[in-house]
Design a protein around this motif. Sequence first.
Motif, PDB file in Angstrom:
ATOM      1  N   ARG A  26      -0.427   8.806  40.639  1.00  7.55           N
ATOM      2  CA  ARG A  26      -0.852   8.354  40.097  1.00  7.55           C
ATOM      3  C   ARG A  26      -0.979   6.498  40.741  1.00  7.55           C
ATOM      4  O   ARG A  26       0.679   6.308  40.975  1.00  7.55           O
ATOM      5  CB  ARG A  26       0.472   8.481  39.098  1.00  7.55           C
ATOM      6  N   GLY A  27      -0.982   5.741  39.667  1.00  4.87           N
ATOM      7  CA  GLY A  27      -0.163   4.137  38.917  1.00  4.87           C
ATOM      8  C   GLY A  27      -0.734   3.601  40.650  1.00  4.87           C
ATOM      9  O   GLY A  27      -1.706   3.589  41.146  1.00  4.87           O
ATOM     10  N   ARG A  28       0.520   2.916  41.161  1.00  6.56           N
ATOM     11  CA  ARG A  28       0.841   2.399  43.008  1.00  6.56           C
ATOM     12  C   ARG A  28       0.570   3.447  43.508  1.00  6.56           C
ATOM     13  O   ARG A  28      -0.346   2.907  44.971  1.00  6.56           O
ATOM     14  CB  ARG A  28       1.664   1.523  43.141  1.00  6.56           C
ATOM     15  N   GLU A  29       0.974   4.929  43.627  1.00  7.50           N
ATOM     16  CA  GLU A  29       0.180   5.618  44.229  1.00  7.50           C
ATOM     17  C   GLU A  29      -0.457   5.669  44.824  1.00  7.50           C
ATOM     18  O   GLU A  29      -1.057   6.323  46.281  1.00  7.50           O
ATOM     19  CB  GLU A  29       1.006   7.086  44.453  1.00  7.50           C
ATOM     20  N   ILE A  30      -1.969   5.552  43.931  1.00  5.57           N
ATOM     21  CA  ILE A  30      -3.169   5.499  44.825  1.00  5.57           C
ATOM     22  C   ILE A  30      -4.209   4.983  45.728  1.00  5.57           C
ATOM     23  O   ILE A  30      -4.510   5.113  46.588  1.00  5.57           O
ATOM     24  CB  ILE A  30      -3.938   5.515  43.105  1.00  5.57           C
ATOM     25  N   SER A  31      -2.976   3.526  45.998  1.00  3.20           N
ATOM     26  CA  SER A  31      -3.272   2.735  46.691  1.00  3.20           C
ATOM     27  C   SER A  31      -2.794   2.832  48.619  1.00  3.20           C
ATOM     28  O   SER A  31      -3.009   2.441  49.237  1.00  3.20           O
ATOM     29  CB  SER A  31      -2.968   1.001  46.588  1.00  3.20           C
ATOM     30  N   HIS A  32      -2.097   4.214  48.345  1.00  4.50           N
ATOM     31  CA  HIS A  32      -1.564   4.247  49.182  1.00  4.50           C
ATOM     32  C   HIS A  32      -1.528   6.559  49.898  1.00  4.50           C
ATOM     33  O   HIS A  32      -1.106   6.921  50.493  1.00  4.50           O
ATOM     34  CB  HIS A  32       0.343   4.327  49.155  1.00  4.50           C
ATOM     35  N   ALA A  33      -2.598   6.228  48.994  1.00  5.94           N
ATOM     36  CA  ALA A  33      -3.282   7.644  48.726  1.00  5.94           C
ATOM     37  C   ALA A  33      -3.205   8.512  50.301  1.00  5.94           C
ATOM     38  O   ALA A  33      -3.180   9.491  50.029  1.00  5.94           O
ATOM     39  CB  ALA A  33      -3.370   8.587  47.866  1.00  5.94           C
ATOM     40  N   GLU A  34      -4.426   7.564  51.071  1.00  2.59           N
ATOM     41  CA  GLU A  34      -4.811   7.986  51.652  1.00  2.59           C
ATOM     42  C   GLU A  34      -3.424   8.712  52.770  1.00  2.59           C
ATOM     43  O   GLU A  34      -3.645   9.398  54.300  1.00  2.59           O
ATOM     44  CB  GLU A  34      -5.910   7.175  52.773  1.00  2.59           C
ATOM     45  N   GLY A  35      -2.750   7.724  53.045  1.00  2.10           N
ATOM     46  CA  GLY A  35      -1.891   7.746  53.926  1.00  2.10           C
ATOM     47  C   GLY A  35      -0.902   8.857  53.454  1.00  2.10           C
ATOM     48  O   GLY A  35      -0.384   9.871  54.957  1.00  2.10           O
ATOM     49  N   ALA A  36      -1.152   8.766  52.863  1.00  2.16           N
ATOM     50  CA  ALA A  36       0.262   9.847  52.207  1.00  2.16           C
ATOM     51  C   ALA A  36      -0.682  11.379  52.804  1.00  2.16           C
ATOM     52  O   ALA A  36       0.540  12.814  53.167  1.00  2.16           O
ATOM     53  CB  ALA A  36       0.463  10.333  51.320  1.00  2.16           C
ATOM     54  N   MET A  37      -1.844  11.132  52.317  1.00  2.00           N
ATOM     55  CA  MET A  37      -2.333  12.496  52.956  1.00  2.00           C
ATOM     56  C   MET A  37      -2.911  13.180  54.289  1.00  2.00           C
ATOM     57  O   MET A  37      -2.948  14.035  54.105  1.00  2.00           O
ATOM     58  CB  MET A  37      -4.286  12.214  51.919  1.00  2.00           C
ATOM     59  N   ASP A  38      -2.815  11.870  54.844  1.00  2.00           N
ATOM     60  CA  ASP A  38      -2.521  12.408  56.437  1.00  2.00           C
ATOM     61  C   ASP A  38      -1.575  13.235  56.378  1.00  2.00           C
ATOM     62  O   ASP A  38      -1.577  13.972  57.437  1.00  2.00           O
ATOM     63  CB  ASP A  38      -2.468  10.952  57.081  1.00  2.00           C
ATOM     64  N   ARG A  39      -0.499  13.472  56.254  1.00  2.00           N
ATOM     65  CA  ARG A  39       0.679  13.314  56.431  1.00  2.00           C
ATOM     66  C   ARG A  39       0.686  14.888  55.487  1.00  2.00           C
ATOM     67  O   ARG A  39       1.292  16.369  56.202  1.00  2.00           O
ATOM     68  CB  ARG A  39       2.286  13.554  55.442  1.00  2.00           C
ATOM     69  N   LEU A  40       0.650  15.155  54.260  1.00  2.00           N
ATOM     70  CA  LEU A  40      -0.285  16.219  53.758  1.00  2.00           C
ATOM     71  C   LEU A  40      -0.878  16.723  54.248  1.00  2.00           C
ATOM     72  O   LEU A  40      -0.780  18.398  53.777  1.00  2.00           O
ATOM     73  CB  LEU A  40      -0.152  16.276  52.610  1.00  2.00           C
ATOM     74  N   ARG A  41      -2.437  16.881  54.571  1.00  2.00           N
ATOM     75  CA  ARG A  41      -2.429  17.630  55.153  1.00  2.00           C
ATOM     76  C   ARG A  41      -2.541  18.649  56.107  1.00  2.00           C
ATOM     77  O   ARG A  41      -3.202  19.372  56.967  1.00  2.00           O
ATOM     78  CB  ARG A  41      -4.061  16.782  55.863  1.00  2.00           C
ATOM     79  N   GLU A  42      -1.347  17.907  57.204  1.00  2.00           N
ATOM     80  CA  GLU A  42      -1.119  18.378  58.258  1.00  2.00           C
ATOM     81  C   GLU A  42       0.284  19.325  58.035  1.00  2.00           C
ATOM     82  O   GLU A  42       0.294  20.673  58.712  1.00  2.00           O
ATOM     83  CB  GLU A  42      -0.221  16.909  59.349  1.00  2.00           C
TER      84      GLU A  42
END
Length: 241
Positions: free
Chosen positions: A192-208
């Motif tokens: 949500r909100g500002r999190e979206i701009s950093h979503a791909e980086g967070a997803m790299d961690r979550l994918r693992e």
Amino acid sequence: MAYIQASFLQMRDENGKDLGSMATGQAKEYARKRGFELVAVDEKVNPPIYTVKPRQRFVPKSPMDEAKAQYTVTAASVRLKDEEGKSLGVMSTAEAQKLADERGLDLIAVNNRIDPPIAELGNLSKYIYDQKKKAKELDKKNRAAAKASEEKMLKLTSDTTDSSKADRARILKQANDFLVEGHPVKLNIRFRGREISHAEGAMDRLREEIRVGIVDGTVVKETRSTDGGTYTIQCMPRKKK
């Protein structure tokens, strides 16, 4: 009641007794008061001859009557089987019915989709009961199979706090349980909100985390919503060897 053009009618009662000539309106009133309806006997003479009979009331068919109609033979000939399932060959429906009557059985149409249709000798009420029972059991199996393969939807948080990590571990364990039972699983991660701009980086961690956590299934697809705020990861059960 059909429209009557004649002004006068030669009337008879329900027992055939001559009531003489009546005006059509008077004859209709006579029939109405008795709960009867006018029925033509001879419209070629002048005045036409009419009588009365009890008005036919609509009686809805019972489910059993409708079922019996479904298994009634209407073709001129049938491929007949006896009560043991033995083929008796093709014969006229009249012959098949005579054979059924001689054995105290019913002539049952079991397949009207071919020509001539297949019929068998048996107890129609029991046959209908057995067919309904089979249909009910099949429906139960189909619903159970659909429920067994029902897709499960789970939500994952993207926070890095210890409580969020523990929550994701619990959800991934639940996902594994579903996968073992044969259910496809969709994991939704929303930013949500500002999190979206950093979503791909967070997803790299979550994918693992998901790759390590999903041990009873396989990640087959990942999609991202058009606004970039929601990721959906689809997991399928492992194929049994």
